[in-house]
Design a protein around this motif. Sequence first.
Motif, PDB file in Angstrom:
ATOM      1  N   TYR A 156       0.849  -1.191   0.000  1.00 53.00           N
ATOM      2  CA  TYR A 156       0.000   0.000   0.000  1.00 53.00           C
ATOM      3  C   TYR A 156       0.889   1.247   0.000  1.00 53.00           C
ATOM      4  O   TYR A 156       1.959   1.257   0.610  1.00 53.00           O
ATOM      5  CB  TYR A 156      -0.880   0.042   1.261  1.00 53.00           C
ATOM      6  CG  TYR A 156      -2.024  -0.955   1.279  1.00 53.00           C
ATOM      7  CD1 TYR A 156      -3.133  -0.791   0.455  1.00 53.00           C
ATOM      8  CD2 TYR A 156      -2.009  -2.044   2.143  1.00 53.00           C
ATOM      9  CE1 TYR A 156      -4.199  -1.692   0.483  1.00 53.00           C
ATOM     10  CE2 TYR A 156      -3.068  -2.954   2.190  1.00 53.00           C
ATOM     11  CZ  TYR A 156      -4.156  -2.766   1.352  1.00 53.00           C
ATOM     12  OH  TYR A 156      -5.206  -3.646   1.382  1.00 53.00           O
TER      13      TYR A 156
ATOM     14  N   LYS B 127       3.368   0.266   3.068  1.00 54.11           N
ATOM     15  CA  LYS B 127       3.125  -0.915   3.908  1.00 54.11           C
ATOM     16  C   LYS B 127       2.983  -2.149   3.028  1.00 54.11           C
ATOM     17  O   LYS B 127       2.109  -2.208   2.165  1.00 54.11           O
ATOM     18  CB  LYS B 127       1.838  -0.682   4.721  1.00 54.11           C
ATOM     19  CG  LYS B 127       1.279  -1.887   5.416  1.00 54.11           C
ATOM     20  CD  LYS B 127       1.952  -2.149   6.746  1.00 54.11           C
ATOM     21  CE  LYS B 127       1.786  -3.607   7.146  1.00 54.11           C
ATOM     22  NZ  LYS B 127       2.514  -3.959   8.353  1.00 54.11           N
TER      23      LYS B 127
ATOM     24  N   ALA C 238       1.564  -5.355   2.753  1.00 57.38           N
ATOM     25  CA  ALA C 238       0.515  -6.094   3.479  1.00 57.38           C
ATOM     26  C   ALA C 238       0.504  -7.566   3.103  1.00 57.38           C
ATOM     27  O   ALA C 238       0.125  -8.415   3.902  1.00 57.38           O
ATOM     28  CB  ALA C 238      -0.852  -5.475   3.207  1.00 57.38           C
TER      29      ALA C 238
ATOM     30  N   HIS D   1      -4.137 -13.446  12.535  1.00 56.64           N
ATOM     31  CA  HIS D   1      -4.627 -12.411  13.437  1.00 56.64           C
ATOM     32  C   HIS D   1      -4.864 -11.125  12.655  1.00 56.64           C
ATOM     33  O   HIS D   1      -4.471 -11.004  11.493  1.00 56.64           O
ATOM     34  CB  HIS D   1      -3.675 -12.215  14.621  1.00 56.64           C
ATOM     35  CG  HIS D   1      -2.311 -11.761  14.204  1.00 56.64           C
ATOM     36  ND1 HIS D   1      -2.043 -10.461  13.842  1.00 56.64           N
ATOM     37  CD2 HIS D   1      -1.161 -12.446  14.060  1.00 56.64           C
ATOM     38  CE1 HIS D   1      -0.789 -10.373  13.506  1.00 56.64           C
ATOM     39  NE2 HIS D   1      -0.222 -11.559  13.615  1.00 56.64           N
ATOM     40  N   THR D   2      -5.503 -10.153  13.291  1.00 60.14           N
ATOM     41  CA  THR D   2      -5.828  -8.888  12.641  1.00 60.14           C
ATOM     42  C   THR D   2      -4.549  -8.220  12.129  1.00 60.14           C
ATOM     43  O   THR D   2      -3.558  -8.177  12.845  1.00 60.14           O
ATOM     44  CB  THR D   2      -6.548  -7.953  13.639  1.00 60.14           C
ATOM     45  OG1 THR D   2      -7.698  -8.655  14.121  1.00 60.14           O
ATOM     46  CG2 THR D   2      -6.982  -6.669  12.987  1.00 60.14           C
ATOM     47  N   GLY D   3      -4.605  -7.774  10.882  1.00 64.00           N
ATOM     48  CA  GLY D   3      -3.444  -7.098  10.298  1.00 64.00           C
ATOM     49  C   GLY D   3      -2.480  -8.035   9.592  1.00 64.00           C
ATOM     50  O   GLY D   3      -1.458  -7.605   9.066  1.00 64.00           O
ATOM     51  N   SER D   4      -2.814  -9.323   9.537  1.00 66.07           N
ATOM     52  CA  SER D   4      -1.886 -10.282   8.915  1.00 66.07           C
ATOM     53  C   SER D   4      -1.966 -10.276   7.382  1.00 66.07           C
ATOM     54  O   SER D   4      -1.163 -10.920   6.720  1.00 66.07           O
ATOM     55  CB  SER D   4      -2.121 -11.696   9.464  1.00 66.07           C
ATOM     56  OG  SER D   4      -3.441 -12.127   9.224  1.00 66.07           O
ATOM     57  N   GLY D   5      -2.956  -9.573   6.825  1.00 65.76           N
ATOM     58  CA  GLY D   5      -3.016  -9.418   5.374  1.00 65.76           C
ATOM     59  C   GLY D   5      -4.128 -10.200   4.686  1.00 65.76           C
ATOM     60  O   GLY D   5      -4.189 -10.242   3.451  1.00 65.76           O
ATOM     61  N   LYS D   6      -5.025 -10.780   5.458  1.00 70.37           N
ATOM     62  CA  LYS D   6      -6.094 -11.621   4.891  1.00 70.37           C
ATOM     63  C   LYS D   6      -6.992 -10.848   3.920  1.00 70.37           C
ATOM     64  O   LYS D   6      -7.217 -11.278   2.793  1.00 70.37           O
ATOM     65  CB  LYS D   6      -6.972 -12.221   6.012  1.00 70.37           C
ATOM     66  CG  LYS D   6      -6.210 -12.964   7.084  1.00 70.37           C
ATOM     67  CD  LYS D   6      -7.133 -13.557   8.136  1.00 70.37           C
ATOM     68  CE  LYS D   6      -7.918 -12.548   8.963  1.00 70.37           C
ATOM     69  NZ  LYS D   6      -7.107 -11.674   9.820  1.00 70.37           N
ATOM     70  N   SER D   7      -7.501  -9.700   4.380  1.00 65.26           N
ATOM     71  CA  SER D   7      -8.430  -8.945   3.532  1.00 65.26           C
ATOM     72  C   SER D   7      -7.737  -8.425   2.276  1.00 65.26           C
ATOM     73  O   SER D   7      -8.313  -8.429   1.190  1.00 65.26           O
ATOM     74  CB  SER D   7      -9.048  -7.778   4.311  1.00 65.26           C
ATOM     75  OG  SER D   7      -9.832  -8.275   5.367  1.00 65.26           O
ATOM     76  N   THR D   8      -6.505  -8.004   2.432  1.00 70.20           N
ATOM     77  CA  THR D   8      -5.744  -7.528   1.267  1.00 70.20           C
ATOM     78  C   THR D   8      -5.581  -8.661   0.259  1.00 70.20           C
ATOM     79  O   THR D   8      -5.824  -8.477  -0.938  1.00 70.20           O
ATOM     80  CB  THR D   8      -4.355  -7.008   1.706  1.00 70.20           C
ATOM     81  OG1 THR D   8      -4.539  -5.988   2.684  1.00 70.20           O
ATOM     82  CG2 THR D   8      -3.578  -6.447   0.526  1.00 70.20           C
TER      83      THR D   8
END
Length: 286
Positions: free
Chosen positions: A14, A22, A24, A43-50
């Motif tokens: 990003y 960043k 991601a 966990h949150t912020g690990s890049g799943k949604s990206t």
Amino acid sequence: MSEILKVESLTHTYSEGTPFEKKAVDNISFSVSEGEFIGLIGHTGSGKSTLIQHLNGLLKPTSGKIFVGGEDIHSSKENTRAARFAVGLVFQYPEYQLFEETVRADIAFGPKNMGLDKEEIDRRVLEAAEAVGLSKEQLDKSPFELSGGQKRRAALAGVLAMEPQILVLDEPMAGLDPEGRKAIMGYVKEYHKKYGTTVIFVTHSMEDAAQSAQRLIVMSGGRILMQGSPEQVFERAEELRASGLDTPQITDLFTELKRRGLDVPTSVYTVEQAAEYLRKLKGGIA
Ligand SMILES: Nc1ncnc2c1ncn2[C@@H]1O[C@H](COP(=O)(O)OP(=O)(O)O)[C@@H](O)[C@H]1O
Ligand SMILES: [Mg+2]
């Protein structure tokens, strides 16, 4: 089984070249066979949604490739468009995107965009509503008259009505009460069983992943930390915990029993398996 999805050396950065840069997703590769039910955990912020927003072309790779049905989705406009329909993405909190006057119109929105005729749209709306347990009466209501769980299911039906080859769900149970969570999980599992659609279920909950997936892909810091069957993954409970993930309570219990000297497997991850194992053990002793 034939390969339906392949992710090849995918990296997404990003705001490249700015102070907010960043990375991601960091050089991720994996493939998915037709009909598989994959749990994508981290966990949150690990890049799943990206990562998953690349699967239908919503985000473009900084580098790397995505193949759907063997086609590089960015090799032509046609392939990009085809991927948009082949991969159905249910966003986190998808009910925020309900905006039509009736639930029926909301579910019909996707199929309409696909240019299908009215008869086919109607068939799909009814079938999708049924798949998530919404009644015909509820179809004529405003989405705003529905409960939180029903709204979530209406949004899910909107994606199902597009009849995607690959269904991707981003934290589909987030923010729901236990009953709502159970309902969503149940409908997704039933849908997979009935239609054989490939499912990628994104969650930060090991407990949820353990209940549904045939194969787990665990992400940490934008990379794949491990992947394999639930047994293979939960056997590495220590590493999972070290990367900030909670292992299922039943796995923790069996790990503790082993630590105290009982000869039990630590790859148990559902209460049913545990019960079965203990029954056998008891049978063996008696
Ligand atoms: N639009 C964005 N711009 C900049 N950074 C982002 C953006 N979206 C997510 N990130 C960052 O990328 C990393 C991965 O986020 P995300 O893919 O949302 O992870 P997850 O879904 O696993 O919680 C996080 O550090 C997050 O802060
Ligand atoms: Mg996310």
